[in-house]
Design a protein around this motif. Structure first.
Motif, PDB file in Angstrom:
ATOM      1  N   THR A  39       0.841  -1.203   0.000  1.00  0.00           N
ATOM      2  CA  THR A  39       0.000   0.000   0.000  1.00  0.00           C
ATOM      3  C   THR A  39       0.870   1.244   0.000  1.00  0.00           C
ATOM      4  OG1 THR A  39      -1.776  -1.150   1.166  1.00  0.00           O
ATOM      5  CG2 THR A  39      -1.779   1.256   1.285  1.00  0.00           C
ATOM      6  N   ARG A  43       1.129   4.177  -2.931  1.00  0.00           N
ATOM      7  CA  ARG A  43       0.925   5.603  -2.662  1.00  0.00           C
ATOM      8  C   ARG A  43       2.148   6.418  -3.051  1.00  0.00           C
ATOM      9  NH1 ARG A  43      -2.010   5.227   3.321  1.00  0.00           N
ATOM     10  NH2 ARG A  43      -3.873   4.126   2.590  1.00  0.00           N
ATOM     11  N   VAL A  64       4.484   7.806   4.933  1.00  0.00           N
ATOM     12  CA  VAL A  64       3.489   7.078   4.134  1.00  0.00           C
ATOM     13  C   VAL A  64       3.300   5.671   4.681  1.00  0.00           C
ATOM     14  CG1 VAL A  64       3.028   6.122   1.829  1.00  0.00           C
ATOM     15  CG2 VAL A  64       3.877   8.464   2.051  1.00  0.00           C
ATOM     16  N   ALA A  68      -0.079   4.079   6.137  1.00  0.00           N
ATOM     17  CA  ALA A  68      -0.639   2.844   5.575  1.00  0.00           C
ATOM     18  C   ALA A  68      -0.887   1.821   6.683  1.00  0.00           C
ATOM     19  CB  ALA A  68       0.302   2.270   4.515  1.00  0.00           C
TER      20      ALA A  68
END
Length: 196
Positions: A39, A43, A64, A68
């Motif tokens: 994920t 992103r 990030v 996630a």
């Protein structure tokens, strides 16, 4: 070099560290860790054209990844199944690296997700309080309180194991300091060649 080539090169170099971090964040659940990393990489790929001028892409990637992880835990509220009524106070194996990793993951699994993330960023990544606060998008005071409470819980959980070779050990302090947990246990939770 095209943006896609740049991203592929960056991802190939940094993916192992993202997986190690995600494995700690998920308290040793390799399948959820892989989902979180996938994920996060998706992103990052979508944001990559905007990151060309970003000086520290690794710090951005950590943020990030933590987001996630938080989203994954919020959406599924996964609970690791433990068939025993109580976790052992000591390793049941030969005290090797695998046993240390299992104990560490079990102890991390007892922490709330945000508290676990604070500990992983502060002690696995050696981030400052300020950098951890930026990654978690919270105040430095929150990082300090979350970390202090996490270390207290980890010291209670792992303290008997850490002192097992010392014979009789004094009772743990009421409010353990960060050096209560030896940093090597947190930094080297995995057997050589597995995750580190």
């Amino acid at each position: 070099m095209t943006p896609d080539d740049d991203f592929r090169a960056w991802a190939a170099q940094h993916r192992p560290l993202l997986v190690r971090t995600a494995t700690l964040l998920t308290a040793g659940d390799p399948h959820t860790a892989e989902d979180v990393v996938q994920t996060a990489l998706t992103r990052l790929y979508l944001a990559w054209p905007r990151l060309r001028g970003v000086e520290n892409r690794t710090a951005y990637a950590r943020r990030v990844l933590v987001n996630a992880f938080t989203d994954e835990m919020r959406s599924t509220r996964r609970q690791r199944e433990d068939l025993r009524s109580e976790l052992p106070d000591r390793a049941t194996g030969d005290g090797g690296a695998d046993d240390d990793a299992r104990l560490l993951f079990a102890a991390l699994g007892e922490l709330p997700e945000r508290m676990r993330a604070a500990v992983v960023l502060r002690y696995f990544h050696d981030l400052s309080v300020a950098c951890t606060a930026r990654a978690l998008r919270c105040t430095q005071g929150t990082v300090k309180s979350q970390t202090a409470r996490a270390l207290e819980k980890l010291a209670r959980r792992l303290g008997p194991v850490l002192r097992a070779d010392d014979g009789a050990a004094p009772p743990p302090a009421a409010h353990p300091q960060p050096d209560t947990l030896p940093t090597p246990l947190i930094r080297t939770p995995h057997p050589a060649g597995s995750l580190r």
